[in-house]
Design a protein around this motif. Structure first.
Motif, PDB file in Angstrom:
ATOM      1  N   ALA A  53     142.324 -18.866  28.411  1.00 32.12           N
ATOM      2  CA  ALA A  53     142.498 -17.415  28.332  1.00 32.12           C
ATOM      3  C   ALA A  53     141.353 -16.768  27.565  1.00 32.12           C
ATOM      4  CB  ALA A  53     143.833 -17.087  27.675  1.00 32.12           C
ATOM      5  N   ALA A  54     140.905 -17.400  26.495  1.00 29.28           N
ATOM      6  CA  ALA A  54     139.793 -16.859  25.714  1.00 29.28           C
ATOM      7  C   ALA A  54     138.518 -16.826  26.539  1.00 29.28           C
ATOM      8  CB  ALA A  54     139.592 -17.675  24.441  1.00 29.28           C
ATOM      9  N   THR A  55     138.296 -17.837  27.340  1.00 29.95           N
ATOM     10  CA  THR A  55     137.112 -17.878  28.194  1.00 29.95           C
ATOM     11  C   THR A  55     137.130 -16.718  29.182  1.00 29.95           C
ATOM     12  OG1 THR A  55     136.971 -20.277  28.025  1.00 29.95           O
ATOM     13  CG2 THR A  55     135.828 -19.262  29.878  1.00 29.95           C
ATOM     14  N   PHE A  56     138.279 -16.473  29.793  1.00 24.39           N
ATOM     15  CA  PHE A  56     138.404 -15.364  30.729  1.00 24.39           C
ATOM     16  C   PHE A  56     138.235 -14.024  30.026  1.00 24.39           C
ATOM     17  CE2 PHE A  56     141.173 -18.225  33.568  1.00 24.39           C
ATOM     18  CZ  PHE A  56     140.088 -18.590  34.342  1.00 24.39           C
ATOM     19  N   TYR A  57     138.747 -13.929  28.799  1.00 28.42           N
ATOM     20  CA  TYR A  57     138.585 -12.701  28.024  1.00 28.42           C
ATOM     21  C   TYR A  57     137.111 -12.466  27.703  1.00 28.42           C
ATOM     22  CZ  TYR A  57     138.616  -9.382  24.228  1.00 28.42           C
ATOM     23  OH  TYR A  57     138.341  -8.294  23.436  1.00 28.42           O
ATOM     24  N   VAL A  58     136.423 -13.506  27.250  1.00 27.50           N
ATOM     25  CA  VAL A  58     135.011 -13.380  26.864  1.00 27.50           C
ATOM     26  C   VAL A  58     134.147 -12.959  28.050  1.00 27.50           C
ATOM     27  CG1 VAL A  58     132.973 -14.681  26.104  1.00 27.50           C
ATOM     28  CG2 VAL A  58     135.143 -14.938  24.886  1.00 27.50           C
ATOM     29  N   ASP A  59     134.395 -13.524  29.215  1.00 25.78           N
ATOM     30  CA  ASP A  59     133.543 -13.171  30.358  1.00 25.78           C
ATOM     31  C   ASP A  59     133.974 -11.868  31.042  1.00 25.78           C
ATOM     32  OD1 ASP A  59     135.577 -13.698  32.257  1.00 25.78           O
ATOM     33  OD2 ASP A  59     134.725 -15.603  32.881  1.00 25.78           O
ATOM     34  N   GLY A  60     135.036 -11.242  30.520  1.00 24.55           N
ATOM     35  CA  GLY A  60     135.469  -9.952  31.046  1.00 24.55           C
ATOM     36  C   GLY A  60     136.400 -10.033  32.234  1.00 24.55           C
ATOM     37  N   SER A  61     136.795 -11.241  32.613  1.00 24.31           N
ATOM     38  CA  SER A  61     137.698 -11.396  33.751  1.00 24.31           C
ATOM     39  C   SER A  61     139.103 -10.897  33.446  1.00 24.31           C
ATOM     40  CB  SER A  61     137.782 -12.861  34.174  1.00 24.31           C
ATOM     41  OG  SER A  61     136.531 -13.335  34.571  1.00 24.31           O
ATOM     42  N   LEU A  62     139.503 -10.987  32.159  1.00 21.31           N
ATOM     43  CA  LEU A  62     140.834 -10.541  31.748  1.00 21.31           C
ATOM     44  C   LEU A  62     140.740  -9.593  30.565  1.00 21.31           C
ATOM     45  CD1 LEU A  62     142.997 -13.812  31.789  1.00 21.31           C
ATOM     46  CD2 LEU A  62     142.978 -11.981  33.473  1.00 21.31           C
ATOM     47  N   LYS A  68     146.150  -9.125  29.106  1.00 18.50           N
ATOM     48  CA  LYS A  68     146.359 -10.125  30.152  1.00 18.50           C
ATOM     49  C   LYS A  68     145.994 -11.523  29.667  1.00 18.50           C
ATOM     50  CE  LYS A  68     145.933  -6.952  33.991  1.00 18.50           C
ATOM     51  NZ  LYS A  68     145.141  -6.528  35.144  1.00 18.50           N
ATOM     52  N   ALA A  69     144.949 -11.618  28.850  1.00 16.52           N
ATOM     53  CA  ALA A  69     144.576 -12.921  28.289  1.00 16.52           C
ATOM     54  C   ALA A  69     145.664 -13.424  27.342  1.00 16.52           C
ATOM     55  CB  ALA A  69     143.235 -12.829  27.571  1.00 16.52           C
ATOM     56  N   ALA A  70     146.228 -12.533  26.555  1.00 13.54           N
ATOM     57  CA  ALA A  70     147.315 -12.920  25.648  1.00 13.54           C
ATOM     58  C   ALA A  70     148.518 -13.406  26.451  1.00 13.54           C
ATOM     59  CB  ALA A  70     147.701 -11.744  24.751  1.00 13.54           C
ATOM     60  N   ARG A  71     148.829 -12.701  27.548  1.00 13.72           N
ATOM     61  CA  ARG A  71     149.942 -13.134  28.398  1.00 13.72           C
ATOM     62  C   ARG A  71     149.682 -14.503  29.005  1.00 13.72           C
ATOM     63  NH1 ARG A  71     150.255  -8.579  32.151  1.00 13.72           N
ATOM     64  NH2 ARG A  71     149.598  -7.131  30.589  1.00 13.72           N
ATOM     65  N   LEU A  72     148.441 -14.724  29.464  1.00 14.35           N
ATOM     66  CA  LEU A  72     148.079 -16.019  30.034  1.00 14.35           C
ATOM     67  C   LEU A  72     148.245 -17.132  28.995  1.00 14.35           C
ATOM     68  CD1 LEU A  72     146.922 -17.736  32.353  1.00 14.35           C
ATOM     69  CD2 LEU A  72     144.640 -17.199  31.477  1.00 14.35           C
ATOM     70  N   ALA A  73     147.876 -16.828  27.752  1.00 16.25           N
ATOM     71  CA  ALA A  73     147.998 -17.807  26.669  1.00 16.25           C
ATOM     72  C   ALA A  73     149.441 -17.905  26.154  1.00 16.25           C
ATOM     73  CB  ALA A  73     147.067 -17.435  25.521  1.00 16.25           C
ATOM     74  N   ASN A  74     150.289 -17.016  26.641  1.00 17.94           N
ATOM     75  CA  ASN A  74     151.700 -16.971  26.253  1.00 17.94           C
ATOM     76  C   ASN A  74     151.868 -16.719  24.746  1.00 17.94           C
ATOM     77  OD1 ASN A  74     154.416 -16.983  27.017  1.00 17.94           O
ATOM     78  ND2 ASN A  74     154.655 -19.133  26.448  1.00 17.94           N
ATOM     79  N   VAL A  75     151.063 -15.764  24.238  1.00 18.18           N
ATOM     80  CA  VAL A  75     151.162 -15.355  22.832  1.00 18.18           C
ATOM     81  C   VAL A  75     151.131 -13.836  22.771  1.00 18.18           C
ATOM     82  CG1 VAL A  75     150.052 -17.455  21.956  1.00 18.18           C
ATOM     83  CG2 VAL A  75     148.647 -15.452  22.448  1.00 18.18           C
ATOM     84  N   SER A  76     151.470 -13.287  21.617  1.00 21.26           N
ATOM     85  CA  SER A  76     151.400 -11.836  21.431  1.00 21.26           C
ATOM     86  C   SER A  76     149.942 -11.400  21.364  1.00 21.26           C
ATOM     87  CB  SER A  76     152.110 -11.442  20.127  1.00 21.26           C
ATOM     88  OG  SER A  76     151.366 -11.906  19.006  1.00 21.26           O
ATOM     89  N   LYS A  77     149.718 -10.115  21.547  1.00 22.52           N
ATOM     90  CA  LYS A  77     148.354  -9.598  21.420  1.00 22.52           C
ATOM     91  C   LYS A  77     147.806  -9.884  20.028  1.00 22.52           C
ATOM     92  CE  LYS A  77     148.528  -5.805  24.752  1.00 22.52           C
ATOM     93  NZ  LYS A  77     148.420  -4.341  24.894  1.00 22.52           N
ATOM     94  N   GLN A  78     148.652  -9.694  19.011  1.00 16.75           N
ATOM     95  CA  GLN A  78     148.195  -9.937  17.638  1.00 16.75           C
ATOM     96  C   GLN A  78     147.811 -11.394  17.430  1.00 16.75           C
ATOM     97  OE1 GLN A  78     147.562  -7.580  15.141  1.00 16.75           O
ATOM     98  NE2 GLN A  78     146.467  -9.398  14.473  1.00 16.75           N
ATOM     99  N   ASP A  79     148.614 -12.308  17.951  1.00 18.04           N
ATOM    100  CA  ASP A  79     148.268 -13.724  17.824  1.00 18.04           C
ATOM    101  C   ASP A  79     146.970 -14.048  18.555  1.00 18.04           C
ATOM    102  OD1 ASP A  79     150.439 -14.291  16.216  1.00 18.04           O
ATOM    103  OD2 ASP A  79     151.666 -15.083  17.859  1.00 18.04           O
ATOM    104  N   PHE A  80     146.756 -13.409  19.701  1.00 16.67           N
ATOM    105  CA  PHE A  80     145.520 -13.636  20.439  1.00 16.67           C
ATOM    106  C   PHE A  80     144.335 -13.065  19.670  1.00 16.67           C
ATOM    107  CE2 PHE A  80     142.487 -13.112  23.991  1.00 16.67           C
ATOM    108  CZ  PHE A  80     142.501 -14.415  24.465  1.00 16.67           C
ATOM    109  N   LEU A  81     144.507 -11.881  19.085  1.00 17.65           N
ATOM    110  CA  LEU A  81     143.455 -11.305  18.250  1.00 17.65           C
ATOM    111  C   LEU A  81     143.130 -12.213  17.069  1.00 17.65           C
ATOM    112  CD1 LEU A  81     144.516  -7.549  18.201  1.00 17.65           C
ATOM    113  CD2 LEU A  81     142.372  -8.463  19.113  1.00 17.65           C
TER     114      LEU A  81
END
Length: 62
Positions: free
Chosen positions: A2-11, A15-28
């Motif tokens: 999910a982080a890779t997709f977020y970094v390259d702008g794909s997500l 959406k990246a947080a959802r893919l990782a199955n975590v909250s936005k705050q946890d993803f941040l």
């Protein structure tokens, strides 16, 4: 992944947080822990500032 997709702008962050199955705050937190910068540009900042101004005007605080 999910982080890779977020970094390259794909997500987006959400959406990246959802893919990782975590909250936005946890993803941040994950991004911060791994020194991954946010995908946040001037247009997004201007949009956020506009929203904040609108909220403050509606509440009579601006």
């Amino acid at each position: 992944m999910a982080a890779t997709f977020y970094v390259d702008g794909s997500l987006s962050l959400g959406k990246a947080a959802r893919l990782a199955n975590v909250s936005k705050q946890d993803f941040l937190d994950f991004l911060a822990d791994h020194n991954i910068p946010l995908n946040y540009d001037v247009d997004e900042l201007e949009e956020d500032l506009s929203i904040v101004k609108e909220i403050l005007q509606n509440e009579g605080g601006f």
